[in-house]
Structure formats: C-alpha cells, structure tokens
Design a protein around this motif. Sequence first.
Motif, PDB file in Angstrom:
ATOM      1  N   CYS A 266      -1.784  10.576  -8.531  1.00  0.00           N
ATOM      2  CA  CYS A 266      -1.076  11.431  -7.636  1.00  0.00           C
ATOM      3  C   CYS A 266       0.575  10.928  -7.722  1.00  0.00           C
TER       4      CYS A 266
ATOM      5  N   MET B 177       0.791  -1.319  -0.036  1.00  0.00           N
ATOM      6  CA  MET B 177      -0.176  -0.166  -0.051  1.00  0.00           C
ATOM      7  C   MET B 177       0.910   1.302  -0.126  1.00  0.00           C
ATOM      8  N   ASN B 178       0.465   2.268  -0.782  1.00  0.00           N
ATOM      9  CA  ASN B 178       1.249   3.462  -0.888  1.00  0.00           C
ATOM     10  C   ASN B 178       1.291   4.238   0.354  1.00  0.00           C
TER      11      ASN B 178
ATOM     12  N   TRP C 258      -0.106  15.085  -3.126  1.00  0.00           N
ATOM     13  CA  TRP C 258      -1.013  14.257  -1.915  1.00  0.00           C
ATOM     14  C   TRP C 258      -1.226  15.421  -0.810  1.00  0.00           C
TER      15      TRP C 258
ATOM     16  N   ASP D  75       4.111   9.792  -6.973  1.00  0.00           N
ATOM     17  CA  ASP D  75       4.843  10.173  -5.873  1.00  0.00           C
ATOM     18  C   ASP D  75       5.105  11.767  -5.663  1.00  0.00           C
TER      19      ASP D  75
ATOM     20  N   ARG E 266       2.088   7.145   1.263  1.00  0.00           N
ATOM     21  CA  ARG E 266       1.322   8.621   1.023  1.00  0.00           C
ATOM     22  C   ARG E 266      -0.251   8.284   1.264  1.00  0.00           C
ATOM     23  N   PHE E 267      -0.599   7.166   0.575  1.00  0.00           N
ATOM     24  CA  PHE E 267      -2.101   6.927   0.643  1.00  0.00           C
ATOM     25  C   PHE E 267      -2.482   6.468   2.279  1.00  0.00           C
TER      26      PHE E 267
ATOM     27  N   ILE F 234      -9.638   3.918  -5.596  1.00  0.00           N
ATOM     28  CA  ILE F 234      -8.474   4.141  -4.977  1.00  0.00           C
ATOM     29  C   ILE F 234      -7.268   3.931  -5.712  1.00  0.00           C
ATOM     30  N   GLU F 235      -7.020   2.995  -6.661  1.00  0.00           N
ATOM     31  CA  GLU F 235      -5.881   2.824  -7.498  1.00  0.00           C
ATOM     32  C   GLU F 235      -6.033   4.004  -8.520  1.00  0.00           C
TER      33      GLU F 235
ATOM     34  N   THR G  64      -6.781   7.203  -7.821  1.00  0.00           N
ATOM     35  CA  THR G  64      -6.125   8.309  -7.165  1.00  0.00           C
ATOM     36  C   THR G  64      -4.732   8.050  -6.658  1.00  0.00           C
ATOM     37  N   GLN G  65      -4.300   6.850  -6.727  1.00  0.00           N
ATOM     38  CA  GLN G  65      -2.865   6.696  -6.526  1.00  0.00           C
ATOM     39  C   GLN G  65      -2.166   6.882  -7.495  1.00  0.00           C
ATOM     40  N   ASN G  66      -2.579   6.298  -8.935  1.00  0.00           N
ATOM     41  CA  ASN G  66      -2.013   6.622 -10.093  1.00  0.00           C
ATOM     42  C   ASN G  66      -1.888   8.220 -10.629  1.00  0.00           C
TER      43      ASN G  66
END
Length: 261
Positions: A222, A1-2, A229, A224, A4-5, A215-216, A218-220
Amino acid sequence: MNARFEQLNKHIAPLREQIIHHAIYQEITTLADLQIFMKYHVFAVWDFMSLLKSLQMNLTCVETPWLPVGDANTRYLINEIVVGEESDIDHLGNRISHFELYLNAMKQAGADTNQINRFIENLKIYKSLTIAFEHANVPDAVREFVEQTFFVVNSNKAFLQAAVFTFGREDLIPDMFLSIVNQFSVEESAKASIFKYYLERHIEIDGDHHSHLAIEMTQNLCGDDIDKWEELTKTVAESLQMRIKLWDAAYQEICTAKKIA
C-alpha cells in the motif's frame, strides 16, 4: 508503525472484538455443538486456500518462463504459508492440506460433511461457485461469506488480498477453541482430537513470525497510497462483518438444536 496502519486497526477493532467475544464460544459446550459449528467453519477453511493462492499468483511467478517478481521476503512468506497450508503433516505424520485435515477432524467428530463434499464435487464438475452452492444447498451466511472472499480474490488487487489475509482470517480463533475442546469430557475430547491437532498446527505455523511478515507485506503493497488504504479498510471491515454473520448463523443453529433436544 505506519500511521495508516494504526488507523486501520482502530477502524476494525470493534468488529474484531465482536468476533473474539461472540456468544458462540460460550454456546459450544458439547461435541454436538462443535459438530454444527464445523459445518459452517469448514467453508472458511476451504476458501482461505483460494485467498492464499490468489496472493501466490499475484506476488510470485507461477508461469514459464520464470522471472523474479516483487520482493523476495514477500515471495518467501507466501510460499512458506502455501507449503504449510497445502502440504502439512497430520497427527500420524502423513502429508495433508489443512482443508483435508479439517475434513478428517469432522469425520472423527461425527460432523456432517455432506454439504461441503457436494459443494467440492460440483465445483470440480461445473467450475462455478453459483452452481456448486445451489447443488450443496448451503446456508445463506456461508454463501455470502465465500462470495465476499471471492470478490477479493477476483479483484486481482494484491493489496486487498493481503489485507484480508492479514486482518480477517484464522488468526481470530485458535486459542479460544483450544480452551473449549479442553473442557470437553474425556470421551468427547477423544472424538475431537484431530480438531485439536488442527488448531495446534495453526497456532504453531501461523504464529508471530507469519503475522509480522503479513503486516509488513500489506504495508509495503500500500505504501503511502491513501486510496489503497481507504479501499482496503472498507474491504477488511466487510470481511469481518461476513465472519460475524457466519458465526451468527452457526450460533442460531446450535441454539435451535438445543431447544429441540
């Protein structure tokens, strides 16, 4: 899991807990209570579609000539949700948007639809949220909630739109309200049957599959990028705070109505 997430989840957890354990859920014990709640909640049902459409415009191609845009999994997620929200089926099998389904639920339950109808009618005429709010005479908490949503919509930042969509919207309530409606009397349950169907459709359509994809997404979007974030963490928190204020206002009106009665 990221990582920052994980930090985002930790930061917003207290706000989500306030919403999940809000006093309004214990206060809605009759159809009359639900009627008041629906007057407020319908605006969240409505502005959710603009948030979703902003994502569709940013993450898919809605222009001609058509060109492939972004990640195909993200395109699939957004288009699938648009289909489900904009042209689902009602309890009779007819095609309908979730907003229109909610309006039908309000009418069946005897909830006042005057404010939302005036708001929509004036929005069609003037194309202005400000004018539509004034003509509809909506409570401050409703106006602030919708304005915060449109701050995100008008930011034209897909990562912000995706984050608020993923962490600040309707995933917070269906299970709780199903249990509330199930405790109504037989007569009142019959008048809340479309509302119950609306909730059941939300649970069925917006289940784990959509949640994980969102969720995936949003992560993609953002990656790093620390600045992204930080900005989305602040914006998601603001969105949740506006939801709490919306619930607070509905709760106060329900309590006031019970005292008068």
